[in-house]
Scaffold this motif. Structure first.
Motif, PDB file in Angstrom:
ATOM      1  N   CYS A   1     -12.592  60.267  59.745  1.00  0.00           N
ATOM      2  CA  CYS A   1     -11.342  59.913  60.419  1.00  0.00           C
ATOM      3  C   CYS A   1     -11.161  60.718  61.710  1.00  0.00           C
ATOM      4  O   CYS A   1     -10.677  60.182  62.719  1.00  0.00           O
ATOM      5  CB  CYS A   1     -10.154  60.130  59.483  1.00  0.00           C
ATOM      6  SG  CYS A   1     -10.034  58.914  58.160  1.00  0.00           S
ATOM      7  N   SER A   2     -11.558  61.972  61.686  1.00  0.00           N
ATOM      8  CA  SER A   2     -11.436  62.800  62.891  1.00  0.00           C
ATOM      9  C   SER A   2     -12.336  62.284  64.003  1.00  0.00           C
ATOM     10  O   SER A   2     -11.933  62.200  65.165  1.00  0.00           O
ATOM     11  CB  SER A   2     -11.776  64.257  62.564  1.00  0.00           C
ATOM     12  OG  SER A   2     -10.865  64.796  61.639  1.00  0.00           O
TER      13      SER A   2
ATOM     14  N   PHE B   1      -6.327  60.892  57.006  1.00  0.00           N
ATOM     15  CA  PHE B   1      -6.721  62.299  57.146  1.00  0.00           C
ATOM     16  C   PHE B   1      -5.750  63.201  56.398  1.00  0.00           C
ATOM     17  O   PHE B   1      -6.167  64.118  55.666  1.00  0.00           O
ATOM     18  CB  PHE B   1      -6.772  62.679  58.624  1.00  0.00           C
ATOM     19  CG  PHE B   1      -7.153  64.118  58.871  1.00  0.00           C
ATOM     20  CD1 PHE B   1      -8.469  64.463  59.105  1.00  0.00           C
ATOM     21  CD2 PHE B   1      -6.196  65.129  58.863  1.00  0.00           C
ATOM     22  CE1 PHE B   1      -8.834  65.787  59.329  1.00  0.00           C
ATOM     23  CE2 PHE B   1      -6.541  66.458  59.085  1.00  0.00           C
ATOM     24  CZ  PHE B   1      -7.867  66.783  59.318  1.00  0.00           C
TER      25      PHE B   1
ATOM     26  N   MET C   1     -11.999  63.144  55.900  1.00  0.00           N
ATOM     27  CA  MET C   1     -11.412  63.867  57.031  1.00  0.00           C
ATOM     28  C   MET C   1     -12.352  63.885  58.230  1.00  0.00           C
ATOM     29  O   MET C   1     -11.919  63.681  59.374  1.00  0.00           O
ATOM     30  CB  MET C   1     -11.066  65.301  56.607  1.00  0.00           C
ATOM     31  CG  MET C   1      -9.864  65.401  55.679  1.00  0.00           C
ATOM     32  SD  MET C   1      -9.315  67.109  55.425  1.00  0.00           S
ATOM     33  CE  MET C   1     -10.690  67.750  54.466  1.00  0.00           C
TER      34      MET C   1
ATOM     35  N   TYR D   1      -5.854  56.520  61.387  1.00  0.00           N
ATOM     36  CA  TYR D   1      -6.770  57.558  60.910  1.00  0.00           C
ATOM     37  C   TYR D   1      -6.009  58.802  60.456  1.00  0.00           C
ATOM     38  O   TYR D   1      -6.464  59.522  59.566  1.00  0.00           O
ATOM     39  CB  TYR D   1      -7.758  57.951  62.018  1.00  0.00           C
ATOM     40  CG  TYR D   1      -8.633  56.832  62.493  1.00  0.00           C
ATOM     41  CD1 TYR D   1      -9.520  56.198  61.637  1.00  0.00           C
ATOM     42  CD2 TYR D   1      -8.580  56.408  63.817  1.00  0.00           C
ATOM     43  CE1 TYR D   1     -10.333  55.166  62.085  1.00  0.00           C
ATOM     44  CE2 TYR D   1      -9.392  55.375  64.275  1.00  0.00           C
ATOM     45  CZ  TYR D   1     -10.260  54.760  63.405  1.00  0.00           C
ATOM     46  OH  TYR D   1     -11.061  53.740  63.841  1.00  0.00           O
ATOM     47  N   GLN D   2      -4.867  59.069  61.075  1.00  0.00           N
ATOM     48  CA  GLN D   2      -4.141  60.293  60.774  1.00  0.00           C
ATOM     49  C   GLN D   2      -3.558  60.276  59.365  1.00  0.00           C
ATOM     50  O   GLN D   2      -3.549  61.286  58.669  1.00  0.00           O
ATOM     51  CB  GLN D   2      -3.011  60.503  61.784  1.00  0.00           C
ATOM     52  CG  GLN D   2      -2.322  61.857  61.676  1.00  0.00           C
ATOM     53  CD  GLN D   2      -3.283  63.001  61.970  1.00  0.00           C
ATOM     54  OE1 GLN D   2      -4.028  62.963  62.947  1.00  0.00           O
ATOM     55  NE2 GLN D   2      -3.277  64.015  61.121  1.00  0.00           N
TER      56      GLN D   2
END
Length: 541
Positions: free
Chosen positions: A181-182, A325, A178, A321-322
């Motif tokens: 990716c953030s 995540f 997470m 990425y979402q």
């Protein structure tokens, strides 16, 4: 007659080194869980890079299965090889080697040379195979070392504490995913650096293992191995006093001559299978059954969670990425709510109610949610995406860990003689990973909507395979409960030597659970009498 040093280990008070050993041994299982369970979101990121021209930007199911299975296959090999080496060369001598393989292969997974699809996947598969060997080698060594350092009254609690680090490894892999990716989502507006993101996630898996490498190398050989296998009582006493504050003075004076080498028969012999064959069968089969369940539901979580992922997170609609995540977030929530509490429930109860009862209860309580999910899947769950499904699924994770997933790790390190303890644990664990391979391949295939026969009629076929898969997992849980009840011996509150003396002094029955009560049994062996006198003297004092 038991050696005084073994009696001293069995009655030793809980000390700082016990917790240090939990951290040192547990970090291998932490790395194991991190590297094995971060692969699901990693596959989502890889799909957005190397399969971006496909209509859904997904890694094919067959490729995912290979990536999952190849590390499990490496684990099977590592468990067998390092399990045997642990008995032949010593636990300490090969312990650091297993960790070094894990560290280097984790870094190698992150590097995964080349930038073409076939080269990257081939390199990743190779390093994941090596990673599996290191992870597999860690299982029998960590379990055996912790069991031989522990006292008999809290041995289960300490070993469960080691295994509970697996839950924190799963949680950490989700948190790292997470965070990475953030960060990349914030700075990478055009998704140009996804290839770097997944490499960083994998390479970070080497950090926790590297932090404990020095302490593993500094660990002395266990006193039990030194005394009973190397036959060097003097050195065993020195090794014990290096790490534990244990006095031999309260223990009644007994002959310090080494006991007869009761386990000098070879592993492949009728004598071994007469004494330990049923125990090895029960440990191996129950581990195989629980890993069919545990790994099928954990390593293919994207298939289970797909209805709970936001449509906006899918790569063809938004940022890759979402999606990773969101999947990592759901994994973290399930870990916090169900997985980690299950581990720590075992830590609290295992020395209170015993291994057999926890394992039977765990299998039974897992079967109920699976059947509740599978039987009404078509007419309810297939059409209703709600939190009830996640709660029932989470209960299977809770009772897997407050149940057979933990106890199958503990019991093989308690039942067998010192000369064969690591070998037998490695064999049991290897059968578990065979079950994991069966579960991963079977569940991935059953949940693949792109299979040709289902692609032609997805609505009428997909739900049938999902229903069958869930009901089968419930049936596997019931079979595990029955095998545990019929074959498994209780080891709670008994020394490691008592378990061996039972096989020397008692008739061996097929149904081991009916030899004597599952709890409260005390052997009539001399070692038990000596230890009992010491405990009584301590209580009076």
């Amino acid at each position: 007659m038991a050696l005084r040093i073994l009696t001293a280990l069995d009655i030793a008070k809980t000390q700082f080194y016990h917790f240090k050993a939990i951290a040192i041994a547990g970090m291998g299982l932490f790395t194991d869980a991190y590297d094995l369970f971060c692969i699901s979101p990693i596959m989502l990121l890889i799909g957005s890079i190397y399969y971006k021209h496909d209509h859904d930007q997904k890694v094919p199911t067959n490729t995912i299965s290979i990536m999952l299975v190849i590390s499990l296959l490496g684990a099977v090999i590592g468990q067998l090889i390092f399990g045997r080496l642990g008995d032949r060369k010593g636990r300490r001598r090969v312990y650091g080697l297993a960790l070094m393989i894990m560290i280097l292969s984790s870094i190698g997974c992150g590097l995964s040379v080349c930038t073409s699809k076939n080269c990257v996947l081939g390199s990743l598969g190779f390093f994941r195979f090596l990673l599996g060997i290191g992870i597999g080698g860690d299982y029998p060594l960590s379990a055996t070392i912790m069991s031989e350092f522990s006292n008999r009254n809290t041995r289960g609690r300490f070993m469960a504490g080691v295994f509970s680090m697996q839950g924190f490894g799963i949680l950490t892999s989700s948190i790292v995913t997470m965070v990475v990716c953030s960060v990349f989502k914030a700075v990478d507006n055009h998704d140009k650096h996804v290839d770097l993101a997944w490499r960083i996630i994998l390479a970070i898996g080497a950090v926790p293992a590297g932090l404990t490498f020095y302490w593993r190398m500094m660990m002395p050989e266990t006193a039990r191995y030194t005394a009973l296998v190397e036959r060097n009582v003097t050195q065993a006493t020195i090794n014990m006093k290096k790490v534990l504050d244990v006095s031999l003075s309260p223990i009644p004076e007994v002959s310090e001559d080494l006991p007869p080498h009761s386990s000098n028969y070879p592993f492949f012999s009728k004598e071994f299978f007469r004494r330990h064959g049923r125990d090895l069968f029960s440990c191996s089969i129950t581990w195989l059954l629980i890993d069919i369940i545990f790994y099928s539901s954990n390593l293919v979580q994207p298939k289970i969670y797909k209805h709970y992922l936001s449509k906006d997170s899918k790569p063809k609609f938004g940022n890759p990425y979402q999606e990773a995540f969101d999947l990592a977030l759901l994994q973290a929530i399930m870990s916090i709510c169900f997985t980690i509490p299950g581990y720590w429930a075992t830590v609290y109860f295992i020395d209170r109610i015993g291994r057999v009862k926890i394992q039977i209860m765990g299998f039974f309580c897992m079967s109920l949610p699976f059947l509740a999910l599978g039987i009404p899947y078509y007419w309810y769950w297939h059409h209703h995406t709600n939190n009830g499904f996640l709660i029932l699924y989470g209960l299977t994770l809770f009772f897997a860990n407050f149940g057979p997933n933990t106890t199958t790790f503990i019991v093989p390190a308690e039942l067998f003689p010192a000369r064969l303890r690591s070998t037998c644990h490695g064999i049991s664990a290897a059968w578990g990973k065979v079950g994991a391979i069966i579960g991963v391949v079977g569940f991935t295939w059953a949940s693949d909507e792109n299979t040709a026969s289902r692609a032609r009629a997805p609505d009428s076929r997909t739900w049938k395979y999902q229903t069958i898969s869930l009901v089968i997992l419930g049936g596997v849980s019931i079979i595990g409960m029955i095998i545990t009840y019929v074959f498994m011996r209780e080891t709670n509150g008994r020394s490691l030597e008592e378990n061996e003396s039972d096989d020397n002094n008692m008739h061996v029955y097929v149904m081991r659970s009916f030899n004597y009560p599952c709890t409260g049994f005390r052997s009539n062996s001399p070692s038990s009498k000596v230890e009992g006198d010491v405990v009584e003297n301590n209580e009076v004092a």
